[in-house]
Motif scaffolding. Structure first.
Motif, PDB file in Angstrom:
ATOM      1  N   ALA A   1       0.463  -1.578   0.163  1.00 32.28           N
ATOM      2  CA  ALA A   1      -0.233  -0.655   0.013  1.00 32.28           C
ATOM      3  C   ALA A   1       0.897   0.809  -0.008  1.00 32.28           C
ATOM      4  O   ALA A   1       0.965   1.759  -1.022  1.00 32.28           O
ATOM      5  N   SER A   2       1.696   1.070   0.719  1.00 26.65           N
ATOM      6  CA  SER A   2       2.858   2.734   0.961  1.00 26.65           C
ATOM      7  C   SER A   2       3.907   2.174  -0.362  1.00 26.65           C
ATOM      8  O   SER A   2       3.832   3.795  -1.163  1.00 26.65           O
ATOM      9  N   HIS A   3       3.778   1.529  -1.043  1.00 22.52           N
ATOM     10  CA  HIS A   3       4.736   1.626  -2.463  1.00 22.52           C
ATOM     11  C   HIS A   3       3.893   2.267  -3.505  1.00 22.52           C
ATOM     12  O   HIS A   3       4.425   2.318  -4.607  1.00 22.52           O
ATOM     13  N   LEU A   4       3.089   1.032  -2.737  1.00 23.07           N
ATOM     14  CA  LEU A   4       1.299   2.284  -4.576  1.00 23.07           C
ATOM     15  C   LEU A   4       1.243   3.214  -4.333  1.00 23.07           C
ATOM     16  O   LEU A   4       0.236   3.865  -5.169  1.00 23.07           O
ATOM     17  N   ASN A   5       1.116   4.144  -2.819  1.00 23.63           N
ATOM     18  CA  ASN A   5       0.705   5.307  -2.372  1.00 23.63           C
ATOM     19  C   ASN A   5      -0.966   5.463  -2.504  1.00 23.63           C
ATOM     20  O   ASN A   5      -1.291   6.099  -2.584  1.00 23.63           O
ATOM     21  N   LEU A   6      -0.963   3.871  -1.816  1.00 30.63           N
ATOM     22  CA  LEU A   6      -2.844   3.633  -1.948  1.00 30.63           C
ATOM     23  C   LEU A   6      -3.396   4.796  -0.667  1.00 30.63           C
ATOM     24  O   LEU A   6      -2.857   4.758   0.185  1.00 30.63           O
ATOM     25  N   ASN A   7      -4.793   5.101  -1.071  1.00 27.72           N
ATOM     26  CA  ASN A   7      -5.219   5.720   0.516  1.00 27.72           C
ATOM     27  C   ASN A   7      -6.279   4.933   0.288  1.00 27.72           C
ATOM     28  O   ASN A   7      -6.660   4.533  -0.626  1.00 27.72           O
ATOM     29  N   ASP A   8      -7.004   5.574   1.756  1.00 22.15           N
ATOM     30  CA  ASP A   8      -8.077   5.044   1.968  1.00 22.15           C
ATOM     31  C   ASP A   8      -7.873   3.162   2.474  1.00 22.15           C
ATOM     32  O   ASP A   8      -8.469   2.516   1.832  1.00 22.15           O
ATOM     33  N   VAL A   9      -6.632   3.076   2.434  1.00 18.93           N
ATOM     34  CA  VAL A   9      -6.481   1.496   2.700  1.00 18.93           C
ATOM     35  C   VAL A   9      -5.910   1.247   3.961  1.00 18.93           C
ATOM     36  O   VAL A   9      -5.273   1.238   4.969  1.00 18.93           O
ATOM     37  N   GLU A  10      -6.934   0.269   4.643  1.00 18.89           N
ATOM     38  CA  GLU A  10      -6.819  -0.061   6.062  1.00 18.89           C
ATOM     39  C   GLU A  10      -5.909  -1.880   5.647  1.00 18.89           C
ATOM     40  O   GLU A  10      -7.214  -2.533   5.426  1.00 18.89           O
ATOM     41  N   ILE A  11      -5.260  -2.276   6.402  1.00 17.27           N
ATOM     42  CA  ILE A  11      -4.597  -3.555   6.283  1.00 17.27           C
ATOM     43  C   ILE A  11      -4.655  -4.580   7.909  1.00 17.27           C
ATOM     44  O   ILE A  11      -4.486  -3.492   9.137  1.00 17.27           O
ATOM     45  N   ILE A  12      -5.602  -5.175   8.677  1.00 17.37           N
ATOM     46  CA  ILE A  12      -6.041  -5.460   9.365  1.00 17.37           C
ATOM     47  C   ILE A  12      -5.583  -7.291   9.793  1.00 17.37           C
ATOM     48  O   ILE A  12      -5.425  -8.132   8.421  1.00 17.37           O
ATOM     49  N   HIS A  13      -4.567  -7.606  10.837  1.00 25.76           N
ATOM     50  CA  HIS A  13      -4.473  -8.620  11.005  1.00 25.76           C
ATOM     51  C   HIS A  13      -5.151  -9.447  11.589  1.00 25.76           C
ATOM     52  O   HIS A  13      -5.420  -8.982  13.252  1.00 25.76           O
ATOM     53  N   GLY A  14      -6.474 -10.302  11.632  1.00 29.14           N
ATOM     54  CA  GLY A  14      -7.022 -11.267  12.392  1.00 29.14           C
ATOM     55  C   GLY A  14      -7.350 -12.179  11.553  1.00 29.14           C
ATOM     56  O   GLY A  14      -7.610 -11.809  10.496  1.00 29.14           O
ATOM     57  N   ARG A  15      -8.911 -12.276  12.642  1.00 29.69           N
ATOM     58  CA  ARG A  15      -9.324 -13.272  11.659  1.00 29.69           C
ATOM     59  C   ARG A  15     -10.724 -12.627  11.475  1.00 29.69           C
ATOM     60  O   ARG A  15     -11.983 -11.762  12.422  1.00 29.69           O
ATOM     61  N   ALA A  16     -11.943 -13.346  10.141  1.00 29.08           N
ATOM     62  CA  ALA A  16     -12.777 -13.171  10.251  1.00 29.08           C
ATOM     63  C   ALA A  16     -14.251 -13.013  11.116  1.00 29.08           C
ATOM     64  O   ALA A  16     -15.435 -12.338  11.284  1.00 29.08           O
ATOM     65  N   GLU A  17     -14.001 -14.035  11.726  1.00 26.89           N
ATOM     66  CA  GLU A  17     -14.919 -14.465  12.591  1.00 26.89           C
ATOM     67  C   GLU A  17     -14.750 -13.317  14.176  1.00 26.89           C
ATOM     68  O   GLU A  17     -16.253 -13.775  14.928  1.00 26.89           O
ATOM     69  N   ASP A  18     -13.352 -12.996  14.372  1.00 26.43           N
ATOM     70  CA  ASP A  18     -13.587 -12.816  15.071  1.00 26.43           C
ATOM     71  C   ASP A  18     -14.143 -10.829  14.962  1.00 26.43           C
ATOM     72  O   ASP A  18     -14.679 -10.100  15.821  1.00 26.43           O
ATOM     73  N   LEU A  19     -13.391 -10.419  13.981  1.00 28.01           N
ATOM     74  CA  LEU A  19     -14.066  -9.273  12.833  1.00 28.01           C
ATOM     75  C   LEU A  19     -15.565  -9.174  12.779  1.00 28.01           C
ATOM     76  O   LEU A  19     -15.942  -8.117  12.790  1.00 28.01           O
ATOM     77  N   GLY A  20     -15.573 -10.358  12.488  1.00 24.48           N
ATOM     78  CA  GLY A  20     -17.070  -9.688  12.343  1.00 24.48           C
ATOM     79  C   GLY A  20     -18.199 -10.042  13.131  1.00 24.48           C
ATOM     80  O   GLY A  20     -19.233  -9.284  13.285  1.00 24.48           O
TER      81      GLY A  20
END
Length: 240
Positions: A116-135
């Protein structure tokens, strides 16, 4: 990347009804180079030939546009994105997308943050986690116009992972292989329990190949019951 591969990228996208400009091409070139560099030290993809990366990762990711629900400004969550597929190619095409990427493996999220940094992407959130918990988390639950997933789980399981993230009247786009019809038949209970329905199943042939797969477009009809998603062991032991 040589000119032949650039032509494959541009022409292949055109075959999918997508017009790439030079900004897009340059972004994909940077993505390709960083992916190959990082892949030397960690297993991000088994596909390491540049031509194959273009077709089987970049172009394949862009096939989601055939569902006609991504217009360019949606809030999207990609569940189990691995090395960023399919969401980062879509973000390259539509920089105004608001993107959240979830992956359970820490080292992949490190790569995704670098990407995301290399491509200068804005409005990108990277989450380390499991979908079952984040849901279950109020910050993520029913917050997204579209959820995406590619090669993560059987469809009935995938629905339980992704639909809790999705807004009412939003969509799940599931990338599925040749056994999609079997998975759809096995997903009727999950669709009913999680209050959603299949709106379309789109056949896709990847450019330059005889590879056929399907996109399953699922619309969320009403609010998801609080008990979903269930705990990982329960989902695994007793899928809907």
């Amino acid at each position: 990347m040589n000119r032949e591969y650039i032509d494959i990228l541009i022409s292949g996208a055109n075959d999918l009804g997508i017009e790439l400009n030079m900004f897009h091409v340059e972004q994909f070139l940077k993505y390709n180079d960083l992916l190959l560099k990082w892949n030397e030290k960690m297993n991000l993809t088994a596909i390491t030939e540049e031509r194959e990366i273009i077709i089987k990762h970049f172009l394949d990711s862009l096939t989601a546009l055939k569902c006609n629900v991504i217009k360019g400004t949606e809030r999207i969550i990609d569940v189990g994105a691995g090395a960023g597929f399919p969401s980062v190619p879509l973000k390259i095409l539509f920089p105004s997308l608001k993107l959240t990427i979830v992956d359970s493996l820490k080292k992949r999220t490190v790569f995704l943050n670098e990407l995301a940094s290399h491509l200068n992407l804005n409005d990108v959130e990277i989450i380390h986690g499991r979908a079952e918990d984040l849901g279950k988390d109020i910050d993520f639950r029913e917050k997204y116009d579209i959820s995406l997933s590619r090669a993560v789980a059987q469809l009935n399981v995938l629905i339980e992972y992704c639909i809790p993230f999705t807004k009412v009247d939003g969509y799940l786009i599931a990338y599925k292989g040749s056994n999609a019809d079997e998975e759809i038949n096995a997903s009727q209970n999950a669709l009913n329990v999680l209050r959603c329905q299949i709106e379309n199943v789109i056949d896709v042939t990847l450019p330059y190949t005889d590879i056929h797969h399907k996109l399953v477009l699922i619309k969320k009809l009403s609010v998801t019951d609080d008990k979903y998603p269930r705990k990982p062991k329960l989902i695994e032991k007793s899928p809907l």
